[in-house]
Design a protein around this motif. Sequence first.
Motif, short mmCIF file in Angstrom:
data_model
loop_
_atom_site.label_atom_id
_atom_site.label_comp_id
_atom_site.label_asym_id
_atom_site.label_seq_id
_atom_site.Cartn_x
_atom_site.Cartn_y
_atom_site.Cartn_z
N VAL A 1 0.85 -1.18 -0.02
CA VAL A 1 -0.13 -0.02 0.21
C VAL A 1 1.06 1.21 0.00
O VAL A 1 0.68 2.05 -0.91
CB VAL A 1 -1.09 -0.02 1.35
CG1 VAL A 1 -1.90 1.28 1.52
CG2 VAL A 1 -1.88 -1.21 1.05
N GLU A 2 2.06 1.31 0.97
CA GLU A 2 2.83 2.59 1.15
C GLU A 2 3.44 2.46 -0.31
O GLU A 2 3.72 3.95 -0.97
CB GLU A 2 3.75 2.20 1.98
CG GLU A 2 3.33 2.09 3.40
CD GLU A 2 3.11 3.61 3.81
OE1 GLU A 2 3.40 4.48 3.01
OE2 GLU A 2 2.43 3.88 4.98
N ALA B 1 2.26 1.80 -3.33
CA ALA B 1 1.29 2.21 -4.45
C ALA B 1 1.08 3.68 -4.27
O ALA B 1 1.08 4.44 -5.20
CB ALA B 1 0.13 1.42 -4.20
N PHE B 2 1.00 4.21 -2.87
CA PHE B 2 0.65 5.44 -2.79
C PHE B 2 1.84 6.45 -2.87
O PHE B 2 1.86 7.36 -3.61
CB PHE B 2 0.45 5.64 -1.33
CG PHE B 2 -1.09 5.50 -1.12
CD1 PHE B 2 -1.88 6.70 -1.29
CD2 PHE B 2 -1.77 4.26 -0.84
CE1 PHE B 2 -3.41 6.60 -1.04
CE2 PHE B 2 -3.20 4.12 -0.62
CZ PHE B 2 -4.03 5.30 -0.71
N ARG B 3 3.24 5.85 -2.69
CA ARG B 3 4.36 6.63 -3.38
C ARG B 3 4.55 6.74 -4.80
O ARG B 3 4.77 7.95 -4.94
CB ARG B 3 5.66 5.73 -2.76
CG ARG B 3 7.08 6.56 -2.96
CD ARG B 3 8.11 5.52 -2.58
NE ARG B 3 8.48 4.62 -3.57
CZ ARG B 3 9.03 4.67 -4.63
NH1 ARG B 3 9.50 6.00 -5.01
NH2 ARG B 3 9.01 3.90 -5.55
N LYS B 4 4.02 5.74 -5.41
CA LYS B 4 4.10 5.99 -6.76
C LYS B 4 3.07 6.79 -7.38
O LYS B 4 3.30 7.33 -8.51
CB LYS B 4 3.99 4.48 -7.65
CG LYS B 4 5.27 3.55 -7.13
CD LYS B 4 5.08 2.26 -8.04
CE LYS B 4 6.28 1.25 -7.97
NZ LYS B 4 6.11 -0.25 -8.41
N GLY B 5 1.97 6.56 -6.59
CA GLY B 5 0.93 7.63 -7.13
C GLY B 5 1.05 8.98 -6.92
O GLY B 5 0.72 9.96 -7.70
N ALA B 6 1.84 9.38 -5.64
CA ALA B 6 2.29 10.75 -5.52
C ALA B 6 3.34 11.32 -6.60
O ALA B 6 3.12 12.58 -6.94
CB ALA B 6 2.82 10.93 -4.32
N LYS C 1 -4.67 0.42 5.45
CA LYS C 1 -3.77 -0.18 6.38
C LYS C 1 -4.50 -0.69 7.75
O LYS C 1 -4.06 -1.78 8.02
CB LYS C 1 -2.56 0.63 6.70
CG LYS C 1 -1.61 0.94 5.50
CD LYS C 1 -0.97 2.18 5.81
CE LYS C 1 0.25 1.81 6.61
NZ LYS C 1 1.23 3.01 6.73
N ASP C 2 -5.47 -0.12 8.16
CA ASP C 2 -6.13 -0.32 9.38
C ASP C 2 -7.00 -1.53 9.00
O ASP C 2 -6.83 -2.41 9.89
CB ASP C 2 -7.18 0.46 9.86
CG ASP C 2 -6.19 1.66 10.51
OD1 ASP C 2 -5.13 1.69 10.96
OD2 ASP C 2 -6.86 2.84 10.79
N LYS C 3 -7.50 -1.64 7.78
CA LYS C 3 -8.61 -2.74 7.42
C LYS C 3 -7.61 -4.30 7.09
O LYS C 3 -8.18 -5.10 7.55
CB LYS C 3 -9.31 -2.44 6.27
CG LYS C 3 -10.54 -1.39 6.43
CD LYS C 3 -11.52 -1.35 5.26
CE LYS C 3 -12.53 -0.50 5.67
NZ LYS C 3 -13.44 -0.98 6.52
N GLY D 1 -4.81 -5.99 -5.75
CA GLY D 1 -3.79 -5.78 -6.69
C GLY D 1 -4.19 -4.73 -7.83
O GLY D 1 -3.66 -3.85 -8.14
N ALA D 2 -5.46 -5.19 -8.33
CA ALA D 2 -5.96 -3.96 -9.45
C ALA D 2 -6.13 -2.72 -8.88
O ALA D 2 -6.09 -1.63 -9.49
CB ALA D 2 -7.46 -4.50 -9.89
N ALA D 3 -6.53 -2.84 -7.54
CA ALA D 3 -6.94 -1.39 -6.90
C ALA D 3 -5.54 -0.60 -6.57
O ALA D 3 -5.33 0.63 -6.96
CB ALA D 3 -7.59 -1.78 -5.42
N LEU D 4 -4.54 -1.27 -6.07
CA LEU D 4 -3.13 -0.72 -5.87
C LEU D 4 -2.48 -0.16 -7.02
O LEU D 4 -1.90 0.85 -7.25
CB LEU D 4 -2.34 -1.65 -5.06
CG LEU D 4 -2.72 -1.92 -3.66
CD1 LEU D 4 -1.64 -3.13 -3.26
CD2 LEU D 4 -2.72 -0.76 -2.78
N ALA D 5 -2.92 -0.80 -8.20
CA ALA D 5 -2.18 -0.41 -9.52
C ALA D 5 -3.12 0.70 -9.94
O ALA D 5 -2.20 1.72 -10.56
CB ALA D 5 -2.59 -1.58 -10.59
N LYS D 6 -4.31 0.97 -9.67
CA LYS D 6 -4.76 2.24 -10.00
C LYS D 6 -4.37 3.36 -9.12
O LYS D 6 -3.81 4.38 -9.68
CB LYS D 6 -6.43 2.09 -9.70
CG LYS D 6 -7.25 1.34 -10.84
CD LYS D 6 -8.72 1.40 -10.22
CE LYS D 6 -9.38 0.48 -11.55
NZ LYS D 6 -10.79 0.29 -10.99
#
Length: 283
Positions: free
Chosen positions: A31-32, A34-39, A83-85, A196-201
């Motif tokens: 998750v971290e 994916a968000f890093r790449k997204g930013a 992350k909490d979930k 996985g699909a969600a993190l790719a988005k």
Amino acid sequence: MGATKTLDDLNTVLADFSKQIERIRNSPEDVEEAFRKGAIALAAAEGGTFGGGPIGAAIGATYGAITQDDFTGTMQDNKEEIKDKIVELLSKLQDAIDGLKAPIALLQVSGDWLNVQTEINKARNWVLVKTDLRGKWSGAAADEYFAAQQLQVTATDTASSNCDVMSDCLAAASDAAWDFYSKIVKDLIDFFVDLGAALAKIATGVGAPFGASDAIDALGSMIKIAGEYAKTLGDTLLAQKKIINKINSSTDNPRSFHNNKWPEIGTGSLSIDSPNSEKWAAR
């Protein structure tokens, strides 16, 4: 349920389950990332739009890399919620994780009882062949001997039958556990496809809001399914309790085991003078 599962069957499904649990434990890092790449991707897109082509995009990407944790507001909240979930999902699966070794142990013990049965059957055959004196001995002492011998034979028959009960019951308990873990593995595999699909988005930057929403939905659905495992596990444990009761019933004062003890042949029972000082006669 089909044929009793082999040790290889159980090892395979439990290894698959362990692999899926490890993927869940590693998911916060995914998750971290994916968000890093997204930013970075979002900053690069903004730089390209407002900063003048490729140079602006490069500057934007550099800035995004420096401020990769700077998804603010709703997106930052979404990351923490995801992350909490994940932590909640692991908590829901804890009972299944704790019971991971049980199916293997059950099937191993089931096989052990069949080995015991083989030895008991050997002992029964020895008694039948080596201690059979019919046609060579008559009289009151012989009658008492034959009665004692028959108790021994009956006891071995009972013990052999109990081994069947033990093996069948433990195998049934093992099969129920195999079904339980197989269902979890299938559900987790399907879940990781969606996650996985969600993190790719999310990693695309512009698709991050949609990916975050998809990830939260996927986790919410999986948590609900995992919560239902408690009932399934309860049903499995209830079935196993019935199996244990059947085992207890078969081993509590079984035929020929007076006071739960193997029938003994005392020296008095085998005396040639027993029971009425009447000598036995060979013929």
